[in-house]
Design an enzyme around this catalytic site. Structure first.
Site, PDB file in Angstrom:
ATOM      1  N   HIS A 114       0.868  -1.190   0.000  1.00  0.00           N
ATOM      2  CA  HIS A 114       0.000   0.000   0.000  1.00  0.00           C
ATOM      3  C   HIS A 114       0.897   1.230   0.000  1.00  0.00           C
ATOM      4  O   HIS A 114       1.925   1.259   0.682  1.00  0.00           O
ATOM      5  CB  HIS A 114      -0.906  -0.005   1.236  1.00  0.00           C
ATOM      6  CG  HIS A 114      -1.969   1.043   1.176  1.00  0.00           C
ATOM      7  ND1 HIS A 114      -1.696   2.379   1.387  1.00  0.00           N
ATOM      8  CD2 HIS A 114      -3.293   0.963   0.883  1.00  0.00           C
ATOM      9  CE1 HIS A 114      -2.827   3.059   1.237  1.00  0.00           C
ATOM     10  NE2 HIS A 114      -3.804   2.232   0.929  1.00  0.00           N
ATOM     11  N   GLU A 118      -4.601   1.176  -7.177  1.00  0.00           N
ATOM     12  CA  GLU A 118      -4.841   2.319  -6.282  1.00  0.00           C
ATOM     13  C   GLU A 118      -3.931   3.472  -6.657  1.00  0.00           C
ATOM     14  O   GLU A 118      -2.821   3.599  -6.107  1.00  0.00           O
ATOM     15  CB  GLU A 118      -4.492   1.910  -4.838  1.00  0.00           C
ATOM     16  CG  GLU A 118      -5.581   1.252  -4.079  1.00  0.00           C
ATOM     17  CD  GLU A 118      -5.567   1.660  -2.607  1.00  0.00           C
ATOM     18  OE1 GLU A 118      -6.642   1.873  -2.063  1.00  0.00           O
ATOM     19  OE2 GLU A 118      -4.495   1.795  -2.016  1.00  0.00           O
TER      20      GLU A 118
HETATM   21  P1  13P Z   1      -9.781   6.314   0.515  1.00  0.00           P
HETATM   22  O1  13P Z   1     -10.942   5.433   0.186  1.00  0.00           O
HETATM   23  O2  13P Z   1      -9.924   7.025   1.833  1.00  0.00           O
HETATM   24  O3  13P Z   1      -9.422   7.209  -0.621  1.00  0.00           O
HETATM   25  O4  13P Z   1      -8.520   5.348   0.737  1.00  0.00           O
HETATM   26  C1  13P Z   1      -8.213   4.437  -0.242  1.00  0.00           C
HETATM   27  C2  13P Z   1      -7.186   3.515   0.276  1.00  0.00           C
HETATM   28  O5  13P Z   1      -6.055   3.893   0.487  1.00  0.00           O
HETATM   29  C3  13P Z   1      -7.616   2.139   0.554  1.00  0.00           C
HETATM   30  O6  13P Z   1      -6.506   1.328   0.752  1.00  0.00           O
END
Ligand code: 13P
Length: 231
Positions: A86, A151
């Protein structure tokens, strides 16, 4: 196919709040849910209603690593998944990510590998190059079970998401590379500012197998409302 919802609480919620969360979710009809509380609450949050995911782990099984928690220890709590790479946990070198993937596999934990860091949707040529580089981590690993989370860092916590066409093309690209280069068929989910207003349209993209939700998942009633939009 039913879409997967993965929550990421990050460093939020108290012990009382996670217990209340668990109660509300257990009394609902939600399915295909994976919850990632802070690692200290994993044991408390254990339930038949959903699977547990660690937010991170350490790649050695035991040792002199103060403050760390190993995948072996996480497995002993019944944890089934772990976020890996992440953007909020990556260090500058990213050298530990292959080690963490290996440790997950060795301990029977399914990695949810986050990719897409710093990809700007306007740089489409760069975008696929960066994804290629990030997915190279998979070469040489014998992985039967993995989930990939797209992401883009600029979409995390900003309230801004890539266009639906971008999400569709990135997911299609990732699935192609996984099957053609690595012989892997797996779920690819989207994360970054998923909320009540966009979950339905994001999940309506066939190539999107689910969502990874941060801040909008912190309230269990919101989570259930989001689930109701896609069930
Ligand atoms: P948000 O949904 O707060 O943008 O965060 C996304 C995230 O980092 C999930 O791992």
């Amino acid at each position: 196919m039913d879409k997967l919802i993965v929550t990421n609480f990050k460093m939020n919620l108290s012990k009382e709040e996670v217990l209340e969360y668990k109660k509300i979710v257990e009394n609902s009809d939600i399915k295909n849910l994976i919850i990632s509380p802070s690692n200290i609450y994993l044991d408390l949050m254990s339930s038949n209603k959903y699977d547990l995911c660690a937010q991170n782990g350490y790649y050695e099984d035991f040792g002199t690593h103060t403050g760390e928690v190993s995948f072996k220890q996480l497995k002993s709590l019944g944890v089934k998944y772990s976020l890996i790479g992440h953007s909020e946990t990556r260090n500058m070198s990213n050298e530990d990510i292959p080690l963490k993937l290996k440790a997950c596999i060795n301990n029977g934990i399914v990695p949810i590998l986050c990719v897409g860091n710093d990809i700007n949707e306007k740089d489409t040529s760069k975008l696929f190059c960066i994804l290629d580089k990030e997915l190279k981590i998979l070469s040489g690993l014998k992985i039967n079970d993995i989930i990939i989370a797209y992401e883009p860092t600029w979409a995390i916590g900003t309230g801004v998401t890539p266009s639906l066409e971008n999400i569709k093309s990135v997911h299609t690209y990732i699935k192609n590379v996984l099957s053609k280069v690595y012989n892997i068929k797996c779920k690819v989910i989207y994360g970054g500012s998923v909320d009540m207003s966009n979950i339905k349209e994001i999940c309506s993209i066939e190539e999107v197998d689910g969502v990874l939700i941060g801040s909008s998942s912190l309230n269990p009633n919101n989570l259930l409302k989001m689930y109701n939009k896609i069930k």
